[in-house]
Design an enzyme around this catalytic site. Structure first.
Site, PDB file in Angstrom:
ATOM      1  N   GLY A   1     -10.997  -8.628  33.021  1.00 22.50           N
ATOM      2  CA  GLY A   1     -11.827  -8.240  31.879  1.00 22.50           C
ATOM      3  C   GLY A   1     -10.979  -7.433  30.910  1.00 22.50           C
TER       4      GLY A   1
ATOM      5  N   VAL B   1      -9.242  -4.990  35.480  1.00 24.45           N
ATOM      6  CA  VAL B   1      -9.682  -4.574  34.143  1.00 24.45           C
ATOM      7  C   VAL B   1      -8.462  -4.129  33.345  1.00 24.45           C
ATOM      8  CG1 VAL B   1     -10.959  -2.818  32.851  1.00 24.45           C
ATOM      9  CG2 VAL B   1     -12.030  -3.926  34.816  1.00 24.45           C
ATOM     10  N   LYS B   2      -8.465  -4.558  32.095  1.00 18.99           N
ATOM     11  CA  LYS B   2      -7.403  -4.092  31.195  1.00 18.99           C
ATOM     12  C   LYS B   2      -8.018  -3.223  30.126  1.00 18.99           C
ATOM     13  CE  LYS B   2      -4.743  -6.345  27.639  1.00 18.99           C
ATOM     14  NZ  LYS B   2      -3.733  -7.358  27.394  1.00 18.99           N
ATOM     15  N   THR B   3      -7.481  -1.998  29.982  1.00 15.97           N
ATOM     16  CA  THR B   3      -7.987  -1.120  28.939  1.00 15.97           C
ATOM     17  C   THR B   3      -6.824  -0.313  28.375  1.00 15.97           C
ATOM     18  OG1 THR B   3      -9.834   0.331  28.365  1.00 15.97           O
ATOM     19  CG2 THR B   3      -8.680   0.854  30.416  1.00 15.97           C
TER      20      THR B   3
END
Ligand code: R5P
Length: 288
Positions: free
Chosen positions: A168, A198-200
């Site tokens: 995501g 998750v990439k943020t």
């Protein structure tokens, strides 16, 4: 070879040889674990993903005009390649053997309205032997939040049938603050909707984002920074619990991309300090 005494030991049981090294993945199936292990090094638990999917919204971004010249030489130093199917088929050698995180949504460009995306067909991911699928999720973007969360959910449903992990990608809504509360909320929403990674973005209080996310968090690099600053962000993110980076511009727009990706790799996997990483960069770049 097993000795006779080994054979006599608990013959009705199988020795569990390892604890799985990817957060939140212990009870996943073999195919998922195999693909995650291609992305996250089983020795360090970390990854350096090289992102060059920017062209699907930005066109020929600086550094990505000629992917054959700018990105292909970096492939040996990356743990995973993140790109679109168009670039994969046309430009990435199929014998590179690197795991692919395939951009699995497609939509509008920077010229119109970002994030108005729809998923690509899961059969494409299977044909291209993707090790993971990347999907943008635009939390806090009123016009696109519902559609992009639905995209994630749809892609997770498809990908779970074939044991393909989903990444995501948290997009930054224009009206929201780039802080731990927002990135924590967006990351958690991705994980709750089934993302396996998750990439943020890195931010102050990043350890809270990681702690409240039940799957590995990798950081995007964002706009190009001086190399030392980019290495500091990598180091701080890893120290705060990130499972690696999914970095683009700070690598391929560097004055020496081959040196930069190796320095990032050493910070992520070997724990080099930003100073050590920068020295390594300068040495490999020939003093640039
Ligand atoms: C954005 O949609 C893309 O996923 C990029 O690949 C991502 O932002 C990482 O690239 P950068 O490190 O250049 O921000």
């Amino acid at each position: 070879m097993a000795s006779l005494s080994n054979l006599k030991e608990s013959p009705g049981k199988c020795v569990e040889n390892s604890v799985f090294h990817v957060k939140g993945a212990r009870s996943l199936s073999w195919g998922m674990k195999d693909r995650l292990s291609r992305i996250f090094n089983p020795r360090t638990g970390k990854t350096v993903m090289l992102a060059f999917d920017h062209g699907f919204i930005m066109g020929p971004t600086s550094g990505l005009e000629r992917i054959d010249l700018s990105i292909v030489p970096l492939i040996p130093y990356a743990d995973c390649l993140m790109c679109t199917r168009g670039i994969l088929r046309t430009t990435i050698p199929a014998n590179s053997t690197k795991p692919i995180c395939l951009r699995a949504d497609t939509g509008t460009s920077i010229l119109t309205d970002l994030n108005d995306n729809v998923p690509i067909d899961i059969e494409e991911a299977i044909r291209l032997n993707a090790s993971a699928l990347a999907v943008m999720v635009a939390i806090g973007d009123e016009a696109h939040e519902a559609r992009t969360v639905a995209n994630l959910s749809r892609i997770v449903d498809w990908a779970n049938r074939y044991d393909i992990p989903v990444l995501g990608v948290t997009s930054i809504g224009k009206q929201v603050a780039r802080d731990a509360r927002y990135f924590g909320l967006a990351s958690r929403i991705c994980a709750e909707n089934g993302a396996n990674i998750v990439k943020t973005f890195y931010c102050e209080g990043f350890e809270k984002v990681v702690a409240a996310c039940p799957v590995p968090v990798v950081i995007a690099g964002g706009k190009k920074l001086p190399e030392k600053e980019a290495l500091e962000i990598c180091y701080n993110a890893i120290n705060d619990g990130a499972a690696g980076v999914d970095m683009g511009r700070n690598v391929f727009q560097s004055s020496s991309p081959v040196a930069m990706i190796q320095a990032v790799h050493a910070v992520v996997h070997q724990g080099l300090t930003p100073k050590e990483g920068f020295e390594m960069f300068r040495e490999l770049a020939g003093g640039k």
